[in-house]
Scaffold this motif. Structure first.
Motif, PDB file in Angstrom:
ATOM      1  N   VAL A 179       0.837  -1.200   0.000  1.00 32.60           N
ATOM      2  CA  VAL A 179       0.000   0.000   0.000  1.00 32.60           C
ATOM      3  C   VAL A 179       0.872   1.250   0.000  1.00 32.60           C
ATOM      4  O   VAL A 179       0.660   2.186  -0.779  1.00 32.60           O
ATOM      5  N   VAL A 180       1.885   1.260   0.861  1.00 30.90           N
ATOM      6  CA  VAL A 180       2.785   2.415   0.951  1.00 30.90           C
ATOM      7  C   VAL A 180       3.505   2.633  -0.371  1.00 30.90           C
ATOM      8  O   VAL A 180       3.544   3.761  -0.900  1.00 30.90           O
ATOM      9  N   TRP A 181       4.063   1.573  -0.927  1.00 33.39           N
ATOM     10  CA  TRP A 181       4.809   1.688  -2.185  1.00 33.39           C
ATOM     11  C   TRP A 181       3.895   2.072  -3.336  1.00 33.39           C
ATOM     12  O   TRP A 181       4.245   2.916  -4.163  1.00 33.39           O
ATOM     13  N   GLY A 182       2.705   1.470  -3.401  1.00 28.45           N
ATOM     14  CA  GLY A 182       1.765   1.791  -4.466  1.00 28.45           C
ATOM     15  C   GLY A 182       1.317   3.237  -4.418  1.00 28.45           C
ATOM     16  O   GLY A 182       1.199   3.899  -5.460  1.00 28.45           O
ATOM     17  N   CYS A 183       1.069   3.759  -3.227  1.00 34.41           N
ATOM     18  CA  CYS A 183       0.667   5.162  -3.105  1.00 34.41           C
ATOM     19  C   CYS A 183       1.775   6.097  -3.567  1.00 34.41           C
ATOM     20  O   CYS A 183       1.520   7.132  -4.202  1.00 34.41           O
ATOM     21  N   PHE A 184       3.019   5.740  -3.256  1.00 38.02           N
ATOM     22  CA  PHE A 184       4.149   6.548  -3.713  1.00 38.02           C
ATOM     23  C   PHE A 184       4.217   6.548  -5.242  1.00 38.02           C
ATOM     24  O   PHE A 184       4.371   7.599  -5.868  1.00 38.02           O
ATOM     25  N   ARG A 185       4.106   5.371  -5.841  1.00 35.81           N
ATOM     26  CA  ARG A 185       4.186   5.266  -7.289  1.00 35.81           C
ATOM     27  C   ARG A 185       3.044   5.999  -7.985  1.00 35.81           C
ATOM     28  O   ARG A 185       3.195   6.531  -9.068  1.00 35.81           O
ATOM     29  N   ASP A 186       1.886   5.990  -7.364  1.00 36.74           N
ATOM     30  CA  ASP A 186       0.681   6.540  -8.000  1.00 36.74           C
ATOM     31  C   ASP A 186       0.420   7.985  -7.612  1.00 36.74           C
ATOM     32  O   ASP A 186      -0.563   8.576  -8.060  1.00 36.74           O
ATOM     33  N   PHE A 187       1.299   8.558  -6.777  1.00 37.31           N
ATOM     34  CA  PHE A 187       1.012   9.877  -6.224  1.00 37.31           C
ATOM     35  C   PHE A 187       0.918  10.955  -7.307  1.00 37.31           C
ATOM     36  O   PHE A 187       0.054  11.833  -7.241  1.00 37.31           O
ATOM     37  N   SER A 188       1.786  10.902  -8.302  1.00 36.16           N
ATOM     38  CA  SER A 188       1.784  11.945  -9.332  1.00 36.16           C
ATOM     39  C   SER A 188       0.508  11.918 -10.164  1.00 36.16           C
ATOM     40  O   SER A 188       0.060  12.958 -10.645  1.00 36.16           O
ATOM     41  N   SER A 189      -0.092  10.733 -10.314  1.00 39.92           N
ATOM     42  CA  SER A 189      -1.317  10.607 -11.105  1.00 39.92           C
ATOM     43  C   SER A 189      -2.579  10.813 -10.273  1.00 39.92           C
ATOM     44  O   SER A 189      -3.555  11.385 -10.748  1.00 39.92           O
ATOM     45  N   HIS A 190      -2.560  10.341  -9.032  1.00 39.29           N
ATOM     46  CA  HIS A 190      -3.743  10.439  -8.173  1.00 39.29           C
ATOM     47  C   HIS A 190      -3.317  10.879  -6.766  1.00 39.29           C
ATOM     48  O   HIS A 190      -3.333  10.077  -5.828  1.00 39.29           O
ATOM     49  N   PRO A 191      -2.917  12.128  -6.613  1.00 42.45           N
ATOM     50  CA  PRO A 191      -2.382  12.582  -5.316  1.00 42.45           C
ATOM     51  C   PRO A 191      -3.398  12.519  -4.182  1.00 42.45           C
ATOM     52  O   PRO A 191      -3.047  12.171  -3.056  1.00 42.45           O
ATOM     53  N   TYR A 192      -4.658  12.850  -4.469  1.00 39.78           N
ATOM     54  CA  TYR A 192      -5.654  12.871  -3.399  1.00 39.78           C
ATOM     55  C   TYR A 192      -5.991  11.460  -2.923  1.00 39.78           C
ATOM     56  O   TYR A 192      -6.130  11.209  -1.719  1.00 39.78           O
TER      57      TYR A 192
END
Length: 217
Positions: free
Chosen positions: A126-139
Protein backbone atom coordinates in the motif's frame (compact mmCIF):
# COMPACT_ATOMS: atom_id res chain seq x y z
CA UNK A 1 15.50 14.82 -26.09
CA UNK A 2 14.56 13.87 -22.57
CA UNK A 3 13.65 10.74 -20.72
CA UNK A 4 9.98 10.21 -19.93
CA UNK A 5 9.27 10.23 -16.22
CA UNK A 6 5.94 8.42 -16.52
CA UNK A 7 5.74 5.17 -14.61
CA UNK A 8 2.28 4.10 -15.76
CA UNK A 9 2.42 1.00 -17.96
CA UNK A 10 0.10 -1.64 -19.38
CA UNK A 11 -1.41 -3.49 -16.40
CA UNK A 12 -2.06 -6.82 -18.16
CA UNK A 13 1.39 -8.11 -17.37
CA UNK A 14 0.98 -7.14 -13.74
CA UNK A 15 -2.31 -9.06 -13.64
CA UNK A 16 -0.48 -12.17 -14.85
CA UNK A 17 2.09 -11.67 -12.10
CA UNK A 18 -0.57 -11.22 -9.43
CA UNK A 19 -2.32 -14.34 -10.73
CA UNK A 20 0.91 -16.31 -10.24
CA UNK A 21 1.24 -15.00 -6.68
CA UNK A 22 -2.37 -15.92 -5.97
CA UNK A 23 -1.66 -19.37 -7.39
CA UNK A 24 1.23 -19.79 -4.95
CA UNK A 25 -1.00 -18.67 -2.06
CA UNK A 26 -3.79 -21.09 -3.02
CA UNK A 27 -1.30 -23.93 -3.49
CA UNK A 28 0.17 -23.20 -0.09
CA UNK A 29 -3.26 -23.37 1.50
CA UNK A 30 -4.15 -26.62 -0.28
CA UNK A 31 -0.90 -28.15 0.97
CA UNK A 32 -1.15 -26.64 4.45
CA UNK A 33 -0.79 -29.92 6.27
CA UNK A 34 2.46 -30.65 4.41
CA UNK A 35 4.00 -27.17 4.41
CA UNK A 36 3.16 -25.59 7.77
CA UNK A 37 5.76 -27.42 9.80
CA UNK A 38 8.57 -26.83 7.31
CA UNK A 39 7.78 -23.40 5.83
CA UNK A 40 5.85 -21.41 8.46
CA UNK A 41 7.53 -18.73 10.58
CA UNK A 42 8.93 -20.56 13.59
CA UNK A 43 11.37 -18.58 15.71
CA UNK A 44 13.08 -21.68 17.08
CA UNK A 45 13.56 -23.08 13.59
CA UNK A 46 14.97 -19.80 12.28
CA UNK A 47 17.43 -19.64 15.17
CA UNK A 48 18.55 -23.13 14.18
CA UNK A 49 19.33 -21.94 10.64
CA UNK A 50 16.04 -22.45 8.80
CA UNK A 51 16.14 -18.92 7.39
CA UNK A 52 13.89 -19.73 4.42
CA UNK A 53 10.97 -19.49 6.84
CA UNK A 54 11.40 -15.69 6.83
CA UNK A 55 10.16 -15.63 3.25
CA UNK A 56 8.00 -18.72 2.82
CA UNK A 57 5.81 -17.98 5.85
CA UNK A 58 4.32 -14.95 4.10
CA UNK A 59 2.65 -17.16 1.50
CA UNK A 60 1.01 -19.62 3.90
CA UNK A 61 -2.38 -19.13 5.55
CA UNK A 62 -4.23 -20.68 8.43
CA UNK A 63 -7.51 -21.41 6.64
CA UNK A 64 -9.63 -20.55 3.59
CA UNK A 65 -10.93 -17.30 5.08
CA UNK A 66 -7.40 -16.12 5.86
CA UNK A 67 -6.33 -16.95 2.31
CA UNK A 68 -9.36 -15.20 0.75
CA UNK A 69 -8.85 -12.15 2.95
CA UNK A 70 -5.26 -11.60 1.86
CA UNK A 71 -5.89 -12.73 -1.72
CA UNK A 72 -8.70 -10.21 -2.13
CA UNK A 73 -6.47 -7.55 -0.59
CA UNK A 74 -3.81 -8.27 -3.20
CA UNK A 75 -6.39 -7.97 -5.98
CA UNK A 76 -7.62 -4.62 -4.61
CA UNK A 77 -4.04 -3.34 -4.56
CA UNK A 78 -3.56 -4.50 -8.15
CA UNK A 79 -6.76 -2.69 -9.13
CA UNK A 80 -5.56 0.52 -7.46
CA UNK A 81 -1.86 0.49 -8.38
CA UNK A 82 -1.26 -2.35 -10.86
CA UNK A 83 -0.49 -0.03 -13.77
CA UNK A 84 2.35 1.56 -11.82
CA UNK A 85 4.54 -1.54 -11.73
CA UNK A 86 6.38 -3.67 -14.21
CA UNK A 87 6.23 -7.42 -13.68
CA UNK A 88 9.62 -7.93 -12.07
CA UNK A 89 9.23 -4.79 -9.98
CA UNK A 90 6.03 -6.14 -8.50
CA UNK A 91 7.47 -9.59 -7.84
CA UNK A 92 10.77 -8.27 -6.50
CA UNK A 93 9.03 -5.66 -4.36
CA UNK A 94 6.61 -8.19 -2.87
CA UNK A 95 9.44 -10.59 -2.02
CA UNK A 96 11.58 -7.79 -0.60
CA UNK A 97 8.79 -6.39 1.58
CA UNK A 98 7.79 -9.90 2.71
CA UNK A 99 11.34 -10.69 3.76
CA UNK A 100 11.80 -7.36 5.54
CA UNK A 101 8.50 -7.77 7.38
CA UNK A 102 9.35 -11.13 8.92
CA UNK A 103 12.95 -10.02 9.55
CA UNK A 104 11.54 -7.11 11.56
CA UNK A 105 9.38 -9.56 13.49
CA UNK A 106 12.36 -11.81 14.13
CA UNK A 107 14.65 -9.02 15.34
CA UNK A 108 12.22 -6.93 17.36
CA UNK A 109 9.25 -9.14 18.28
CA UNK A 110 11.12 -11.80 20.20
CA UNK A 111 8.05 -13.09 21.98
CA UNK A 112 6.45 -14.04 18.67
CA UNK A 113 7.02 -17.74 18.09
CA UNK A 114 4.78 -18.51 15.11
CA UNK A 115 3.35 -16.54 12.20
CA UNK A 116 1.96 -17.02 8.69
CA UNK A 117 0.20 -14.69 6.26
CA UNK A 118 0.66 -11.91 3.72
CA UNK A 119 -1.08 -9.07 5.56
CA UNK A 120 2.16 -7.42 6.66
CA UNK A 121 3.56 -7.37 3.14
CA UNK A 122 0.23 -6.03 1.82
CA UNK A 123 0.57 -3.03 4.13
CA UNK A 124 3.99 -2.38 2.63
CA UNK A 125 2.60 -2.64 -0.90
CA UNK A 126 0.00 0.00 0.00
CA UNK A 127 2.78 2.41 0.95
CA UNK A 128 4.81 1.69 -2.19
CA UNK A 129 1.76 1.79 -4.47
CA UNK A 130 0.67 5.16 -3.10
CA UNK A 131 4.15 6.55 -3.71
CA UNK A 132 4.19 5.27 -7.29
CA UNK A 133 0.68 6.54 -8.00
CA UNK A 134 1.01 9.88 -6.22
CA UNK A 135 1.78 11.95 -9.33
CA UNK A 136 -1.32 10.61 -11.10
CA UNK A 137 -3.74 10.44 -8.17
CA UNK A 138 -2.38 12.58 -5.32
CA UNK A 139 -5.65 12.87 -3.40
CA UNK A 140 -6.42 9.15 -3.51
CA UNK A 141 -2.86 8.27 -2.52
CA UNK A 142 -2.87 10.76 0.35
CA UNK A 143 -6.23 9.46 1.59
CA UNK A 144 -5.02 5.86 1.49
CA UNK A 145 -1.85 6.68 3.40
CA UNK A 146 -3.83 8.64 5.98
CA UNK A 147 -6.19 5.69 6.45
CA UNK A 148 -3.24 3.33 6.79
CA UNK A 149 -1.58 5.55 9.39
CA UNK A 150 -4.85 5.81 11.33
CA UNK A 151 -5.26 2.03 11.22
CA UNK A 152 -1.75 1.44 12.54
CA UNK A 153 -2.28 4.00 15.30
CA UNK A 154 -5.60 2.39 16.24
CA UNK A 155 -4.00 -1.05 16.39
CA UNK A 156 -1.40 0.15 18.88
CA UNK A 157 -4.15 1.02 21.39
CA UNK A 158 -6.51 -1.88 20.67
CA UNK A 159 -5.80 -5.54 21.26
CA UNK A 160 -9.30 -6.98 20.95
CA UNK A 161 -9.35 -8.69 17.56
CA UNK A 162 -11.22 -11.76 18.73
CA UNK A 163 -13.69 -11.80 15.81
CA UNK A 164 -10.92 -11.77 13.22
CA UNK A 165 -8.89 -14.25 15.26
CA UNK A 166 -11.87 -16.62 15.32
CA UNK A 167 -12.33 -16.31 11.57
CA UNK A 168 -8.68 -17.00 10.69
CA UNK A 169 -8.27 -19.45 13.58
CA UNK A 170 -5.11 -17.72 14.82
CA UNK A 171 -4.10 -14.62 16.79
CA UNK A 172 -3.91 -11.37 14.81
CA UNK A 173 -0.27 -10.25 14.68
CA UNK A 174 -0.65 -6.48 14.35
CA UNK A 175 3.12 -6.06 14.65
CA UNK A 176 3.37 -7.55 11.16
CA UNK A 177 1.26 -4.67 9.83
CA UNK A 178 3.65 -2.15 11.39
CA UNK A 179 6.80 -3.85 10.09
CA UNK A 180 5.22 -4.34 6.69
CA UNK A 181 4.42 -0.62 6.49
CA UNK A 182 7.95 0.32 7.56
CA UNK A 183 9.29 -2.07 4.93
CA UNK A 184 7.17 -0.19 2.39
CA UNK A 185 8.76 3.07 3.51
CA UNK A 186 12.21 1.54 3.04
CA UNK A 187 11.44 0.31 -0.48
CA UNK A 188 10.06 3.77 -1.31
CA UNK A 189 13.41 5.24 -0.25
CA UNK A 190 15.31 2.72 -2.38
CA UNK A 191 12.94 3.36 -5.30
CA UNK A 192 13.38 7.13 -5.02
CA UNK A 193 17.17 6.90 -4.97
CA UNK A 194 17.17 4.50 -7.93
CA UNK A 195 14.90 6.72 -10.01
CA UNK A 196 16.95 9.82 -9.14
CA UNK A 197 20.17 8.07 -10.19
CA UNK A 198 18.62 6.97 -13.48
CA UNK A 199 17.36 10.46 -14.24
CA UNK A 200 20.73 11.94 -13.27
CA UNK A 201 22.59 9.53 -15.53
CA UNK A 202 20.21 10.30 -18.39
CA UNK A 203 20.68 14.04 -17.86
CA UNK A 204 24.46 13.71 -17.86
CA UNK A 205 24.34 11.54 -20.97
CA UNK A 206 22.22 14.14 -22.76
CA UNK A 207 24.64 16.92 -21.75
CA UNK A 208 27.54 14.82 -23.00
CA UNK A 209 25.84 14.21 -26.36
CA UNK A 210 24.99 17.93 -26.69
CA UNK A 211 28.59 18.92 -25.97
CA UNK A 212 29.89 16.40 -28.49
CA UNK A 213 27.59 17.72 -31.23
CA UNK A 214 28.66 21.31 -30.52
CA UNK A 215 32.34 20.43 -30.64
CA UNK A 216 31.85 18.58 -33.93
CA UNK A 217 30.00 21.44 -35.64
Amino acid sequence: MRESTSITIDGRGSLATVSCVLGIIVSGWLLNSLLFEDLGYNRTGILEGEVWRLLSSNFLHTNAFHMLLNGSGLLVLWFLHGNCFRNMELVGGLLFISLLTTTGLFLFERDLIWYVGLSGALHGLVVWGCFRDFSSHPYVSTALLACLAAKLFWETDNTDFQLTADLIEAPVVTAAHLWGSLSGVLIVAVDSITRWCRQRCWHLRCLSCTGFRRSSS
